[in-house]
Design a protein around this motif. Structure first.
Motif, mmCIF file in Angstrom:
data_model
loop_
_atom_site.group_PDB
_atom_site.id
_atom_site.type_symbol
_atom_site.label_atom_id
_atom_site.label_comp_id
_atom_site.label_asym_id
_atom_site.label_seq_id
_atom_site.Cartn_x
_atom_site.Cartn_y
_atom_site.Cartn_z
ATOM 1 N N LEU A 36 0.951 -1.569 -0.060
ATOM 2 C CA LEU A 36 -0.131 -0.152 -0.100
ATOM 3 C C LEU A 36 0.925 1.324 -0.089
ATOM 4 O O LEU A 36 0.582 2.214 -0.750
ATOM 5 C CB LEU A 36 -0.782 0.227 1.306
ATOM 6 N N ILE A 37 2.021 1.393 0.816
ATOM 7 C CA ILE A 37 2.887 2.419 0.792
ATOM 8 C C ILE A 37 3.674 2.656 -0.445
ATOM 9 O O ILE A 37 3.728 3.686 -0.973
ATOM 10 C CB ILE A 37 3.799 2.219 2.054
ATOM 11 N N GLN A 38 4.024 1.636 -1.064
ATOM 12 C CA GLN A 38 4.570 1.680 -2.423
ATOM 13 C C GLN A 38 3.460 2.215 -3.379
ATOM 14 O O GLN A 38 3.831 2.970 -4.298
ATOM 15 C CB GLN A 38 5.366 0.389 -2.645
ATOM 16 N N ASP A 39 2.438 1.450 -3.282
ATOM 17 C CA ASP A 39 1.387 1.964 -4.418
ATOM 18 C C ASP A 39 0.987 3.482 -4.240
ATOM 19 O O ASP A 39 1.076 4.278 -5.153
ATOM 20 C CB ASP A 39 0.263 1.288 -4.180
ATOM 21 N N HIS A 40 1.023 3.902 -2.869
ATOM 22 C CA HIS A 40 0.622 5.232 -2.542
ATOM 23 C C HIS A 40 1.868 6.074 -2.864
ATOM 24 O O HIS A 40 1.632 7.304 -3.714
ATOM 25 C CB HIS A 40 0.305 5.565 -1.078
ATOM 26 N N HIS A 41 3.137 5.749 -2.733
ATOM 27 C CA HIS A 41 4.069 6.600 -3.225
ATOM 28 C C HIS A 41 4.248 6.711 -4.699
ATOM 29 O O HIS A 41 4.427 7.793 -5.348
ATOM 30 C CB HIS A 41 5.462 6.027 -2.741
ATOM 31 N N HIS A 42 3.840 5.600 -5.408
ATOM 32 C CA HIS A 42 3.935 5.447 -6.943
ATOM 33 C C HIS A 42 2.982 6.436 -7.409
ATOM 34 O O HIS A 42 2.941 7.213 -8.363
ATOM 35 C CB HIS A 42 3.764 4.078 -7.202
ATOM 36 N N ASN A 43 1.822 6.232 -6.817
ATOM 37 C CA ASN A 43 0.645 7.107 -7.262
ATOM 38 C C ASN A 43 0.894 8.693 -7.011
ATOM 39 O O ASN A 43 0.619 9.433 -7.876
ATOM 40 C CB ASN A 43 -0.828 6.798 -6.446
ATOM 41 N N SER A 44 1.494 8.994 -5.942
ATOM 42 C CA SER A 44 1.878 10.311 -5.572
ATOM 43 C C SER A 44 2.836 11.071 -6.579
ATOM 44 O O SER A 44 2.862 12.099 -7.029
ATOM 45 C CB SER A 44 2.510 10.230 -4.100
ATOM 46 N N LYS A 46 3.100 9.922 -9.605
ATOM 47 C CA LYS A 46 2.509 10.038 -10.986
ATOM 48 C C LYS A 46 1.581 11.126 -10.805
ATOM 49 O O LYS A 46 1.675 12.110 -11.779
ATOM 50 C CB LYS A 46 1.469 8.774 -11.012
ATOM 51 N N LEU A 47 0.920 11.582 -9.658
ATOM 52 C CA LEU A 47 0.011 12.503 -9.505
ATOM 53 C C LEU A 47 1.076 13.916 -9.420
ATOM 54 O O LEU A 47 0.457 15.073 -10.182
ATOM 55 C CB LEU A 47 -0.711 12.614 -8.185
ATOM 56 N N ARG A 48 2.006 13.717 -8.813
ATOM 57 C CA ARG A 48 3.010 15.006 -8.858
ATOM 58 C C ARG A 48 3.511 15.446 -10.140
ATOM 59 O O ARG A 48 3.467 16.614 -10.572
ATOM 60 C CB ARG A 48 4.183 14.840 -7.934
ATOM 61 N N GLU A 49 3.899 14.309 -11.057
ATOM 62 C CA GLU A 49 4.328 14.520 -12.347
ATOM 63 C C GLU A 49 3.060 15.013 -13.209
ATOM 64 O O GLU A 49 3.368 16.134 -14.194
ATOM 65 C CB GLU A 49 4.512 13.197 -13.051
ATOM 66 N N ARG A 50 1.924 14.696 -13.178
ATOM 67 C CA ARG A 50 0.841 15.163 -13.994
ATOM 68 C C ARG A 50 0.689 16.713 -13.389
ATOM 69 O O ARG A 50 0.368 17.633 -14.168
ATOM 70 C CB ARG A 50 -0.326 14.509 -13.681
ATOM 71 N N THR A 51 0.603 16.802 -12.136
ATOM 72 C CA THR A 51 0.382 18.248 -11.656
ATOM 73 C C THR A 51 1.512 19.228 -12.232
ATOM 74 O O THR A 51 1.333 20.393 -12.620
ATOM 75 C CB THR A 51 0.484 18.167 -10.211
ATOM 76 N N ASP A 52 2.540 18.470 -12.169
ATOM 77 C CA ASP A 52 3.725 19.608 -12.688
ATOM 78 C C ASP A 52 3.632 19.892 -14.064
ATOM 79 O O ASP A 52 3.850 20.970 -14.579
ATOM 80 C CB ASP A 52 5.147 18.991 -12.523
ATOM 81 N N ARG A 53 3.169 18.616 -14.888
ATOM 82 C CA ARG A 53 3.086 19.046 -16.502
ATOM 83 C C ARG A 53 1.779 20.063 -16.588
ATOM 84 O O ARG A 53 2.007 20.817 -17.536
ATOM 85 C CB ARG A 53 2.633 17.693 -17.103
#
Length: 149
Positions: A36-44, A46-53
């Motif tokens: 769960l932590i790894q998934d959360h980290h991975h999703n975070s 991805k979300l950060r990358e999308r937000t930055d883009r």
């Protein structure tokens, strides 16, 4: 938000005994929590990358919108400036034309005044000639009457 280097790693606080291994057993709660932590980290991430883009895209679009607005405003200002310069040139040309026409009008007035004076003198000369003619006829008639008498 956590970066990958600052993300706390989940470590299970299990008493060290000989029956527990440092690696969680597949299918255990610890393994699920780590997943769960790894998934959360991975999703975070991805979300950060999308937000930055999205942020970069929004900044680019805002800059382009600002450029278009400036161009729209400057276009009107530039057109007004060009029109103002054109009007100033026309005013100068009209002022020069007015000056030229004023000089020409003054010359015409001078010539007209000279012509009027000449015409008056001609009229005075004609009147003088008529008077002289009348006087000559009168003198001729008087001499003729004296001669006949």
């Amino acid at each position: 938000m956590y970066t990958q280097s600052s993300l706390p790693l989940a470590q299970v606080g299990v008493p060290s005994t000989s029956s527990f291994s440092p690696e969680p057993e597949p299918g255990s709660i610890e393994d699920a929590l780590l997943q769960l932590i790894q998934d959360h980290h991975h999703n975070s991430l991805k979300l950060r990358e999308r937000t930055d883009r999205a942020k970069k895209d929004a900044i680019k679009k805002a800059a382009r919108a600002a450029e278009l607005m400036v161009e729209a405003v400057n276009g009107g200002v530039q057109e007004s400036f060009v029109n103002e310069k054109r009007i100033e040139l026309e005013i100068r040309a009209l002022a020069a034309t007015i000056t030229r026409f004023t000089k020409q009008t003054d010359q015409w007035l001078t010539v007209t005044h000279s012509m009027n004076t000449a015409i008056k003198e001609i009229g005075d000369f004609e009147n003088w000639m008529k008077i002289m003619e009348f006087d000559c006829k009168s003198i001729t008639a008087a001499i003729h009457n004296i001669h006949q008498a």
